[in-house]
Scaffold this motif. Structure first.
Motif, PDB file in Angstrom:
ATOM      1  N   LEU A  87     -84.830 -34.102 -85.638  1.00 27.38           N
ATOM      2  CA  LEU A  87     -85.469 -35.086 -86.503  1.00 27.38           C
ATOM      3  C   LEU A  87     -84.478 -36.179 -86.902  1.00 27.38           C
ATOM      4  N   MET A  88     -83.282 -35.777 -87.313  1.00 25.36           N
ATOM      5  CA  MET A  88     -82.262 -36.743 -87.704  1.00 25.36           C
ATOM      6  C   MET A  88     -81.797 -37.571 -86.497  1.00 25.36           C
ATOM      7  N   ALA A  89     -81.868 -36.993 -85.310  1.00 23.58           N
ATOM      8  CA  ALA A  89     -81.438 -37.705 -84.104  1.00 23.58           C
ATOM      9  C   ALA A  89     -82.436 -38.758 -83.648  1.00 23.58           C
ATOM     10  N   ILE A  90     -83.720 -38.601 -83.997  1.00 22.65           N
ATOM     11  CA  ILE A  90     -84.727 -39.553 -83.500  1.00 22.65           C
ATOM     12  C   ILE A  90     -85.274 -40.498 -84.560  1.00 22.65           C
ATOM     13  N   GLN A  91     -85.089 -40.207 -85.837  1.00 24.29           N
ATOM     14  CA  GLN A  91     -85.776 -41.009 -86.852  1.00 24.29           C
ATOM     15  C   GLN A  91     -85.322 -42.469 -86.887  1.00 24.29           C
ATOM     16  N   ASP A  92     -84.119 -42.763 -86.455  1.00 18.62           N
ATOM     17  CA  ASP A  92     -83.636 -44.142 -86.478  1.00 18.62           C
ATOM     18  C   ASP A  92     -83.801 -44.874 -85.148  1.00 18.62           C
ATOM     19  N   LYS A  93     -84.389 -44.219 -84.179  1.00 18.08           N
ATOM     20  CA  LYS A  93     -84.636 -44.896 -82.902  1.00 18.08           C
ATOM     21  C   LYS A  93     -85.673 -46.007 -83.117  1.00 18.08           C
ATOM     22  N   GLU A  94     -85.374 -47.194 -82.613  1.00 20.19           N
ATOM     23  CA  GLU A  94     -86.278 -48.329 -82.795  1.00 20.19           C
ATOM     24  C   GLU A  94     -87.637 -48.105 -82.160  1.00 20.19           C
ATOM     25  N   ASP A  95     -87.667 -47.392 -81.030  1.00 18.81           N
ATOM     26  CA  ASP A  95     -88.938 -47.207 -80.340  1.00 18.81           C
ATOM     27  C   ASP A  95     -89.740 -45.998 -80.847  1.00 18.81           C
ATOM     28  N   VAL A  96     -89.262 -45.368 -81.907  1.00 19.68           N
ATOM     29  CA  VAL A  96     -90.037 -44.311 -82.571  1.00 19.68           C
ATOM     30  C   VAL A  96     -90.725 -44.938 -83.785  1.00 19.68           C
ATOM     31  N   ARG A  97     -92.065 -44.911 -83.793  1.00 18.70           N
ATOM     32  CA  ARG A  97     -92.822 -45.527 -84.885  1.00 18.70           C
ATOM     33  C   ARG A  97     -93.080 -44.556 -86.037  1.00 18.70           C
TER      34      ARG A  97
END
Length: 194
Positions: A87-97
């Motif tokens: 969760l912490m690894a993906i929450q700041d990805k720009e392409d994750v809404r």
């Protein structure tokens, strides 16, 4: 690989709500057993259930979740909160809404979810992945189930396949890259040790 993940021992404070325990632990370079398991010296975090590790942030966990972390995009569903590593690894990805996390245990939500510095994209729902039904208007691009502490062919055929079948109908049909996968799915199907 490690640049994608946060150091969870710097985020999560040890705590316990019986039967769960969240703790930090240290592996030194003299730990031969850890070396055999591919665990580098360092400080890690683990979530225990009745004395058994159910999630940690060791190299194995990072490696076996890496494909999902790299490929997550759009509206995401994650089955299982664990220690919040992916969760912490993906929450700041720009392409994750958006990220919808389904966690069955209210104790894990209290111990882990309430400590994580989550952004506005994240919603944690106390729910069993086998029973949860999204709203009719919900549509997802990436769905990932990570609820197992071990895997084998029985888990693949009796749990992973039914979950994949169930969650496929919640994917965005207009998205050719949509996916629903499970942690160590290939290894489970082929009975390969991780």
């Amino acid at each position: 690989m490690n640049e994608l993940y946060k150091e969870m021992h710097k985020i999560l404070k040890p705590c316990e709500i019986i039967p769960y325990k969240l703790e930090n632990f240290h592996i030194d370079d003299k730990n031969f057993g850890a070396k055999l398991q591919g665990i580098s010296p360092g400080t890690y975090t683990r979530l225990m259930y009745r004395g058994q590790v159910i999630m940690s942030d060791t190299n194995m966990e990072k490696r076996t979740n890496l494909e999902f972390v790299r490929n997550a995009y759009g509206n995401v569903v994650v089955g299982g909160l664990g220690i919040g590593l992916i969760l912490m690894a993906i929450q700041d990805k720009e392409d994750v809404r958006t990220i919808t996390v389904l966690e069955k245990s209210k104790e894990i939500i209290q111990m882990v979810g309430e400590q994580l510095p989550l952004n506005k994209k994240v919603k944690i729902i106390q729910a069993d992945v086998f029973e949860w039904e999204p709203k009719e208007s919900d549509c997802f691009n990436t769905i990932y189930m990570d609820i197992w502490t071990y895997i084998n062919q029985d888990i693949y055929f009796n749990q992973m396949e039914p979950l994949i079948e169930k969650y496929q109908r919640y994917l965005d049909n207009n998205d050719p890259n949509r996916s629903v996968t499970c942690w160590c799915e290939y290894e489970a199907e082929h009975n390969i040790r991780i």
